[in-house]
Design an enzyme around this catalytic site. Structure first.
Site, PDB file in Angstrom:
ATOM      1  N   TRP A   1       0.807  -1.227   0.000  1.00  0.00           N
ATOM      2  CA  TRP A   1       0.000   0.000   0.000  1.00  0.00           C
ATOM      3  C   TRP A   1       0.835   1.270   0.000  1.00  0.00           C
ATOM      4  CZ3 TRP A   1       1.877   2.405   4.163  1.00  0.00           C
ATOM      5  CH2 TRP A   1       2.363   1.607   5.220  1.00  0.00           C
TER       6      TRP A   1
ATOM      7  N   ARG B   1       6.078  -0.575 -11.643  1.00  0.00           N
ATOM      8  CA  ARG B   1       7.417  -1.164 -11.635  1.00  0.00           C
ATOM      9  C   ARG B   1       7.373  -2.643 -12.034  1.00  0.00           C
ATOM     10  NH1 ARG B   1      11.097  -0.009  -6.318  1.00  0.00           N
ATOM     11  NH2 ARG B   1      10.225  -1.936  -5.528  1.00  0.00           N
TER      12      ARG B   1
ATOM     13  N   LYS C   1      -2.630  -8.165  -7.932  1.00  0.00           N
ATOM     14  CA  LYS C   1      -3.395  -8.095  -6.686  1.00  0.00           C
ATOM     15  C   LYS C   1      -2.824  -6.944  -5.854  1.00  0.00           C
ATOM     16  CE  LYS C   1      -3.000  -9.332  -2.616  1.00  0.00           C
ATOM     17  NZ  LYS C   1      -3.608  -8.157  -1.970  1.00  0.00           N
TER      18      LYS C   1
ATOM     19  N   GLU D   1      10.640  -8.188  -3.560  1.00  0.00           N
ATOM     20  CA  GLU D   1      11.147  -6.899  -3.050  1.00  0.00           C
ATOM     21  C   GLU D   1      10.594  -6.771  -1.643  1.00  0.00           C
ATOM     22  OE1 GLU D   1      13.241  -4.985  -4.440  1.00  0.00           O
ATOM     23  OE2 GLU D   1      13.199  -5.585  -6.542  1.00  0.00           O
TER      24      GLU D   1
ATOM     25  N   ARG E   1      10.674  10.703   3.726  1.00  0.00           N
ATOM     26  CA  ARG E   1       9.931  10.492   2.481  1.00  0.00           C
ATOM     27  C   ARG E   1       8.850   9.459   2.755  1.00  0.00           C
ATOM     28  NH1 ARG E   1      11.761   6.975  -1.889  1.00  0.00           N
ATOM     29  NH2 ARG E   1      10.538   7.392  -3.752  1.00  0.00           N
TER      30      ARG E   1
ATOM     31  N   CYS F   1      10.291   1.146   2.087  1.00  0.00           N
ATOM     32  CA  CYS F   1      11.228   0.055   2.366  1.00  0.00           C
ATOM     33  C   CYS F   1      12.650   0.582   2.410  1.00  0.00           C
ATOM     34  CB  CYS F   1      11.102  -1.006   1.292  1.00  0.00           C
ATOM     35  SG  CYS F   1      11.219  -0.311  -0.355  1.00  0.00           S
TER      36      CYS F   1
ATOM     37  N   GLU G   1      11.687  -3.561  11.404  1.00  0.00           N
ATOM     38  CA  GLU G   1      11.537  -2.500  10.420  1.00  0.00           C
ATOM     39  C   GLU G   1      10.552  -1.490  10.993  1.00  0.00           C
ATOM     40  OE1 GLU G   1       9.647  -3.643   6.795  1.00  0.00           O
ATOM     41  OE2 GLU G   1      10.596  -2.029   5.670  1.00  0.00           O
TER      42      GLU G   1
HETATM   43  P1  NAP Z   1       2.566  -7.095   3.388  1.00  0.00           P
HETATM   44  O1  NAP Z   1       1.723  -7.220   4.592  1.00  0.00           O
HETATM   45  O2  NAP Z   1       3.611  -8.099   3.160  1.00  0.00           O
HETATM   46  O3  NAP Z   1       1.563  -7.042   2.151  1.00  0.00           O
HETATM   47  C1  NAP Z   1       2.011  -6.866   0.832  1.00  0.00           C
HETATM   48  C2  NAP Z   1       1.000  -7.463  -0.112  1.00  0.00           C
HETATM   49  O4  NAP Z   1       0.951  -8.870   0.106  1.00  0.00           O
HETATM   50  C3  NAP Z   1      -0.424  -6.953   0.099  1.00  0.00           C
HETATM   51  O5  NAP Z   1      -1.053  -6.869  -1.154  1.00  0.00           O
HETATM   52  C4  NAP Z   1      -1.010  -8.040   0.963  1.00  0.00           C
HETATM   53  O6  NAP Z   1      -2.412  -8.115   0.935  1.00  0.00           O
HETATM   54  C5  NAP Z   1      -0.381  -9.271   0.349  1.00  0.00           C
HETATM   55  N1  NAP Z   1      -0.414 -10.442   1.223  1.00  0.00           N
HETATM   56  C6  NAP Z   1      -0.317 -10.489   2.566  1.00  0.00           C
HETATM   57  N2  NAP Z   1      -0.406 -11.758   2.995  1.00  0.00           N
HETATM   58  C7  NAP Z   1      -0.559 -12.535   1.902  1.00  0.00           C
HETATM   59  C8  NAP Z   1      -0.699 -13.934   1.690  1.00  0.00           C
HETATM   60  N3  NAP Z   1      -0.717 -14.801   2.698  1.00  0.00           N
HETATM   61  N4  NAP Z   1      -0.827 -14.374   0.436  1.00  0.00           N
HETATM   62  C9  NAP Z   1      -0.816 -13.510  -0.583  1.00  0.00           C
HETATM   63  N5  NAP Z   1      -0.691 -12.174  -0.466  1.00  0.00           N
HETATM   64  C10 NAP Z   1      -0.547 -11.688   0.777  1.00  0.00           C
HETATM   65  O7  NAP Z   1       3.288  -5.683   3.338  1.00  0.00           O
HETATM   66  P2  NAP Z   1       2.627  -4.242   3.502  1.00  0.00           P
HETATM   67  O8  NAP Z   1       2.400  -4.008   4.949  1.00  0.00           O
HETATM   68  O9  NAP Z   1       1.509  -4.025   2.562  1.00  0.00           O
HETATM   69  O10 NAP Z   1       3.823  -3.350   2.964  1.00  0.00           O
HETATM   70  C11 NAP Z   1       4.857  -2.978   3.759  1.00  0.00           C
HETATM   71  C12 NAP Z   1       6.081  -3.850   3.531  1.00  0.00           C
HETATM   72  O11 NAP Z   1       6.462  -3.805   2.162  1.00  0.00           O
HETATM   73  C13 NAP Z   1       7.289  -3.354   4.291  1.00  0.00           C
HETATM   74  O12 NAP Z   1       7.941  -4.438   4.890  1.00  0.00           O
HETATM   75  C14 NAP Z   1       8.156  -2.731   3.222  1.00  0.00           C
HETATM   76  O13 NAP Z   1       9.530  -2.697   3.519  1.00  0.00           O
HETATM   77  C15 NAP Z   1       7.851  -3.582   2.048  1.00  0.00           C
HETATM   78  N6  NAP Z   1       8.165  -2.883   0.799  1.00  0.00           N
HETATM   79  C16 NAP Z   1       9.241  -3.308   0.091  1.00  0.00           C
HETATM   80  C17 NAP Z   1       9.586  -2.658  -1.076  1.00  0.00           C
HETATM   81  C18 NAP Z   1      10.772  -3.093  -1.877  1.00  0.00           C
HETATM   82  O14 NAP Z   1      10.833  -2.763  -3.050  1.00  0.00           O
HETATM   83  N7  NAP Z   1      11.721  -3.829  -1.313  1.00  0.00           N
HETATM   84  C19 NAP Z   1       8.816  -1.582  -1.529  1.00  0.00           C
HETATM   85  C20 NAP Z   1       7.721  -1.178  -0.781  1.00  0.00           C
HETATM   86  C21 NAP Z   1       7.404  -1.857   0.389  1.00  0.00           C
HETATM   87  P3  NAP Z   1      -3.220  -8.007   2.339  1.00  0.00           P
HETATM   88  O15 NAP Z   1      -2.910  -6.680   2.877  1.00  0.00           O
HETATM   89  O16 NAP Z   1      -4.617  -8.233   1.978  1.00  0.00           O
HETATM   90  O17 NAP Z   1      -2.707  -9.078   3.252  1.00  0.00           O
END
Ligand code: NAP
Length: 471
Positions: free
Chosen positions: A164, A173, A188, A264, A292, A298, A374
């Site tokens: 999000w 990307r 998704k 990622e 930012r 991340c 984190e």
């Molecule tokens: P997240 O909880 O891992 O969720 C990311 C995506 O995965 C969401 O669309 C989420 O949907 C889905 N998801 C969660 N559980 C799942 C499952 N069991 N099966 C399939 N899909 C599933 O992460 P977030 O809280 O949205 O984002 C924050 C994280 O993203 C941070 O750790 C950040 O560092 C990382 N991030 C990394 C980068 C990079 O390029 N390295 C860039 C941006 C963000 P639901 O919310 O419905 O579970």
């Protein structure tokens, strides 16, 4: 659809039109009719409801991607490139509309949302340019006995899962290189921020993307919808951006059908200020690397390591800059720091601060001293060091390795520290590293593969060898 009237400073009116699933080129409801409320994090009010896709909807989206794959792979690269380029132009002509949408659903200040829209659009332009450059290779085997041709071919239907925090850019990307490579896909998006993805799908369709190439399934039932897709055998590529925890889980699911996987994941970025650093520059870098996206990036600097001899100066300057930031709803014109994405995000950040204080941290305008977590919020914790080897050991003492920041004016130390950091990217006297033209990604448990740059499209291609004997 009318996004509720009172969310645009009293300006009423429809802002965005798409809230259904986008499958096979058609907009539709969830198969069980359920919906997800999309909330404005600044007010907690419901912006609108979007379809809550089911397992069946996920399967239908995969089927649409599979059905479109053959023709799409054969579509000339120039045509794929032109579609991407038209979508790029449509988005940059409409920055304000996309920025407002991102601010409404995600909370970041409008100025940052405008930056995200331009950054997101650049991925479409960059991969429009890359689409026509997926070269192969021709040569003779060393013994001269055969001709060997190596073709780059699209890997096949892809599953793209986004978080999000950058609702538009995390999508482009992945979508940019997938389209450029000739792959079809199911996207998704995160349930908190589905609107930017739906609007992006509409723009791409308008730009000429054939039905079924991009399918979007919004859902609040990620685990139920995604696992069957990964285990079903039709998806040939997973590209995921999100937390390390979920990344590990999806990697295990992808293993069941040996799906090519890019991840990622989270970061835990060290920000190292050596004793000879230009402190004003370091503070500028720290503001960018920490604040930012309200720290919800991340790449956010998570652990500040500042040489003992300059720490008071650095911390004082940083606290002053941070203290002067205007906090407010993202739609307010002066806002520089918007709300956290949701109550859980806010609670996590508050707990980190409370815990740090209870353990003796001195709060200047915010702070934490916990290792191994984190932060994902606007909290900057500063630790000191005196010895460069010691700081490198501490900086690398984490399971993550996405990015690190180094500030020094000594070129030898700049390279030595940059080379020794166990990360995929280094900001050298710089607080921002991301650019669509350069490879983005991490080492260790921060991920697999790279997005952007010349490497981004490779993640969506496979090499095929054709050997023919010479007679
Ligand atoms: P997240 O909880 O891992 O969720 C990311 C995506 O995965 C969401 O669309 C989420 O949907 C889905 N998801 C969660 N559980 C799942 C499952 N069991 N099966 C399939 N899909 C599933 O992460 P977030 O809280 O949205 O984002 C924050 C994280 O993203 C941070 O750790 C950040 O560092 C990382 N991030 C990394 C980068 C990079 O390029 N390295 C860039 C941006 C963000 P639901 O919310 O419905 O579970």
């Amino acid at each position: 659809m009318v996004i509720v009237d009172n969310l645009r400073d009293g300006k009423a009116g429809p802002v965005f039109d798409h809230k259904g699933l986008f499958v096979g080129g058609r907009w539709g409801d969830s198969s069980d009719g359920s919906t997800i409320p999309v909330l404005n994090p600044a007010t907690g009010e419901t912006l609108c409801e979007v379809a809550d896709g089911t397992t069946d909807d996920g399967r239908a989206a995969v089927a649409a991607a599979v059905a479109a794959q053959r023709d799409w792979a054969r579509t000339p690269a120039r045509r794929r490139s032109e579609i991407l380029y038209r979508a790029y132009e449509a988005i940059v002509a409409d920055v304000e509309r996309f920025a407002e949408l991102i601010t409404l659903e995600m909370g970041k200040p409008l100025a940052e949302a405008r930056g995200e829209v331009r950054y997101a659009a650049e991925f479409l332009r960059w991969f429009a340019e890359e689409a026509v450059r997926t070269d192969g290779h021709f040569g003779y085997t060393p013994d001269g006995g055969a001709r060997a041709m190596v073709l780059s071919q699209p890997v096949g239907p892809c599953l793209l899962i986004t978080p999000w925090n950058f609702p538009l850019a995390m999508g482009t990307r992945k979508i940019g290189p997938a389209i450029a490579a000739g792959c079809t896909m199911v996207l998704k998006p995160a349930p908190q921020t589905p609107l930017a993805s739906l609007e992006l799908a509409a723009v791409l369709a308008e730009a000429g993307l054939p039905d079924g190439v991009l399918n979007v399934v919004t859902t609040n039932r990620a685990a139920e919808v995604v696992e069957p897709m990964l285990r079903g055998g039709d998806i040939r590529k997973l590209s995921f951006t999100g937390s390390t925890e979920v990344g590990r889980l999806l990697l295990a699911q992808a293993a069941s059908t040996v799906v090519k996987t890019s991840l990622e994941l989270g970061g835990n970025a060290p920000f190292v200020v050596l004793d000879d650093a230009d402190l004003d520059r370091a503070v500028d870098g720290a503001m960018a690397a920490k604040m930012r996206n309200m720290g919800e990036a991340c790449t956010a600097a998570n652990r500040f390591f500042v040489h003992e001899s300059v720490v008071e100066d650095f911390a004082g300057k940083l606290a002053e800059r941070m203290g002067a930031l205007v906090v407010g709803a993202g739609m307010e014109p002066d806002s520089q720091v918007g709300p956290m994405i949701d109550a859980a995000g806010l609670a996590k950040v508050s707990e980190l601060v409370d815990d740090a204080v209870s353990r003796g941290a001195r709060v200047l305008t915010g702070g934490r001293v916990i290792d191994g977590t984190e932060i994902f919020g606007p909290v900057a914790a500063i630790q000191t060091f005196t010895d460069t080897d010691d700081v490198l050991q501490r900086a690398n003492d984490t399971e993550w390795g996405l990015v690190g920041y180094v500030f020094t004016q000594d070129i030898d130390r700049a390279f030595a520290v940059s080379e020794a950091l166990e990360v995929g990217m280094v900001g050298l006297n710089a607080g921002i590293v991301s650019n669509p033209a350069t490879p983005f990604g991490g080492v260790k448990q921060s991920g697999l593969g790279r997005e952007g740059g010349r490497y981004g499209i490779e993640e969506f291609l496979e090499q095929k060898l054709i050997v023919m004997p010479r007679s």
